[in-house]
Design an enzyme around this catalytic site. Structure first.
Site, PDB file in Angstrom:
ATOM      1  N   HIS A 104       0.812  -1.214   0.000  1.00 48.73           N
ATOM      2  CA  HIS A 104       0.000   0.000   0.000  1.00 48.73           C
ATOM      3  C   HIS A 104       0.848   1.268   0.000  1.00 48.73           C
ATOM      4  CE1 HIS A 104       0.467  -0.297   4.498  1.00 48.73           C
ATOM      5  NE2 HIS A 104       0.516   1.015   4.389  1.00 48.73           N
ATOM      6  N   ASP A 134       0.205  -7.657   1.337  1.00 47.54           N
ATOM      7  CA  ASP A 134       0.607  -6.263   1.516  1.00 47.54           C
ATOM      8  C   ASP A 134       2.135  -6.119   1.552  1.00 47.54           C
ATOM      9  OD1 ASP A 134       0.086  -3.546   1.722  1.00 47.54           O
ATOM     10  OD2 ASP A 134       0.156  -3.555   3.900  1.00 47.54           O
ATOM     11  N   GLY A 208       3.351   6.246   8.310  1.00 49.66           N
ATOM     12  CA  GLY A 208       4.715   6.481   7.855  1.00 49.66           C
ATOM     13  C   GLY A 208       5.660   5.378   8.280  1.00 49.66           C
ATOM     14  N   ASN A 209       5.282   4.647   9.362  1.00 49.09           N
ATOM     15  CA  ASN A 209       6.061   3.486   9.775  1.00 49.09           C
ATOM     16  C   ASN A 209       5.817   2.282   8.867  1.00 49.09           C
ATOM     17  OD1 ASN A 209       6.033   4.635  12.966  1.00 49.09           O
ATOM     18  ND2 ASN A 209       7.827   3.468  12.327  1.00 49.09           N
ATOM     19  N   SER A 210       4.763   2.331   8.063  1.00 53.46           N
ATOM     20  CA  SER A 210       4.431   1.202   7.203  1.00 53.46           C
ATOM     21  C   SER A 210       5.617   0.809   6.336  1.00 53.46           C
ATOM     22  CB  SER A 210       3.242   1.545   6.307  1.00 53.46           C
ATOM     23  OG  SER A 210       2.067   1.689   7.057  1.00 53.46           O
ATOM     24  N   GLY A 267      -6.523 -25.604  -1.842  1.00 54.46           N
ATOM     25  CA  GLY A 267      -7.661 -26.293  -2.445  1.00 54.46           C
ATOM     26  C   GLY A 267      -8.624 -26.857  -1.417  1.00 54.46           C
ATOM     27  N   VAL A 268      -8.755 -26.169  -0.278  1.00 54.78           N
ATOM     28  CA  VAL A 268      -9.646 -26.634   0.788  1.00 54.78           C
ATOM     29  C   VAL A 268     -10.460 -25.470   1.324  1.00 54.78           C
ATOM     30  CG1 VAL A 268      -8.037 -28.457   1.471  1.00 54.78           C
ATOM     31  CG2 VAL A 268      -8.008 -26.259   2.677  1.00 54.78           C
TER      32      VAL A 268
END
Length: 462
Positions: A104, A134, A208-210, A267-268
């Site tokens: 993001h 992300d 901003g820490n992202s 696939g479950v």
């Protein structure tokens, strides 16, 4: 005789009593103060600031500012490009200029600038983007011999471990905050396109820490800071980080030349076992993930598992939610083999599951309906496991899915992800069926489909 025994007992009790605490002044600098400066000096140079520029279309209304018509015609008017700037953080993971950050932070960016701690600046481009987790991997243009932050095995992290969050909160410059690991296996919050799997920390994390680093007391990367739980927009002591084992798997695929992260296909369908379910299954404690459906080509089905089985551990590590399962599989990667401990009718079982990518067979046979049809602009594909995974379709979906809707198809109300059932009463199971039915001459149209698990009929007249 009695007096002698009492005397002996008194001596014994006196000897066993704790000695008073020694009081003395500190004699060394290390005893006077505790500092994380050496850790920060080692780790901080590998944490960068990221400045991303993107162009978005903003709508211009001739009624803007009018107290009455502005509300009536808020969607009226032309659009114009508008430049938006965002900031975040990143972590250098290879000396030749690979940086990992949040998706993001750089999503749809037209220009990315990365600034190191020593104020060197580099242009950057995204070489792998993974919206679901992300995460994004960037390559710095012309970078070489950069400081690198080493990975730590995030499975070894424990609640109570001391951690430091390093990033660029609010764009004020590189900042370090201290805390502990507050919880493991958080999977109830949504980031990206789905529910992830996170480490929780009380180290202050702010906008901003992202994309910044969460490091341990040895300066090793344990996670990428990605989200906060807040009602005010600031840190409330609840932050979340993507575990380093998943980050390492994403970086490895980027280094191998992948542009999209290829996660193994389970696939479950299943859910975590709660208290009521555990009681009905005869389990002593709620644990594991119970399977409700398995695709015929699922690697778990191939290994012998079936609906009703309860998976309790993958490679010896407990799992209690579907998000934990997906995390464990993603961290291991396609081609690996997992040892699966599961319960069938309460009895413990073990199986080896080979992790695979979703099979892209039978061929998806993509088609586009051309001009001259009431469904012009419709794009379709045959449903197979790869298509199911790509468009998040029900596990047992079959037939044809809408992969694009423009022109007349969009006006008719069709959307990407719709599973087509019938057109004007004619059953459609293949792209050929769909193309044939869409080119029939008719003024009245009825399209039966499944949208987000619900049956729907679209009617229109031309």
């Amino acid at each position: 005789m009695t007096v002698i025994r009492l005397a002996v007992l008194l001596v014994a009790l006196t000897a066993a009593a704790p000695l008073p605490a020694e009081t003395r002044p500190p004699v060394s600098q290390s005893e006077i103060s505790l500092s994380f400066a050496p850790v920060v000096k080692a780790a901080a140079p590998a944490v960068v600031n990221i400045y991303a520029t993107r162009v978005v279309e903003s709508r211009i209304s001739p009624f803007a500012g009018d107290p009455f018509f502005d509300r009536l015609f808020r969607d009226f008017g032309a659009t114009r490009p508008e430049v938006q700037n965002s900031l975040g953080s990143g972590v250098i993971v290879s000396a030749d200029g690979l940086v990992v950050s949040n998706y993001h932070v750089v999503d749809a960016a037209t220009e990315i600038t990365v600034v190191l701690q020593d104020r060197r600046e580099y242009r950057a481009e995204v070489i792998l983007a993974d919206k679901v987790n992300d995460l994004a991997v960037l390559r710095l243009d012309g970078a070489d011999r950069l400081p690198v932050l080493p990975f730590r095995d995030s499975d070894g992290v424990e609640v109570g471990d001391l951690v430091l969050a390093i990033g660029n909160p609010f764009g004020i410059g590189q900042t370090v905050s201290m805390g502990i690991i507050s919880a493991l296996a958080r999977s109830s919050i949504s980031v990206g396109d789905g529910h992830g799997y996170f480490l929780q920390t009380d180290a202050a994390i702010n906008p901003g820490n992202s994309g910044g680093a969460l490091v341990d007391a040895a300066g090793q990367l344990v996670g990428i800071n990605t989200a906060i739980l807040t009602q005010s927009g600031g840190s409330n002591g609840v932050g979340f980080a993507i575990p380093s084992n998943l980050v390492r798997a994403v970086v490895a695929q980027a280094q191998a030349g992948a542009t999209r992260f290829q996660r193994p296909w389970a696939g479950v369908s299943g859910q975590g076992v709660d208290g009521g379910m555990a009681e009905s299954l005869g389990l002593p404690v709620p644990e594991g993930v119970i399977f409700s459906e398995l695709h015929p080509e699922s690697p778990f089905a191939t290994a012998g598992l079936r609906p009703g089985d309860v998976v309790v551990r993958l490679d010896g590590v407990p799992v209690n939610s579907p998000a934990e399962m997906i995390f464990r599989m993603s961290a291991r990667g396609v081609g690996a083999t997992l040892e699966v401990d599961y319960l069938r009718d309460g009895a413990p079982q073990v199986a080896s599951v080979s992790l695979i990518a979703p099979p892209d067979t039978p061929a998806r046979d993509t088609r586009r309906i051309g001009a001259g049809s009431a469904l012009a602009g419709l794009q379709i594909a045959r449903i197979n496991p790869a298509v199911i995974a790509e468009y998040d379709l029900p596990l047992q979906a079959e037939g044809v899915v809408v992969t694009g809707a423009e022109d007349w198809a969009a006006q008719a109300g069709l959307r990407v992800g719709d599973v087509l059932l019938a057109i004007n009463g004619a059953r459609v199971m293949t792209p050929d069926d769909t193309e044939r039915a869409a080119t029939e001459r008719s003024r009245n149209w009825a399209i039966d489909l499944i949208r987000q698990g619900q049956p729907l009929r679209l009617r229109f007249r031309i």
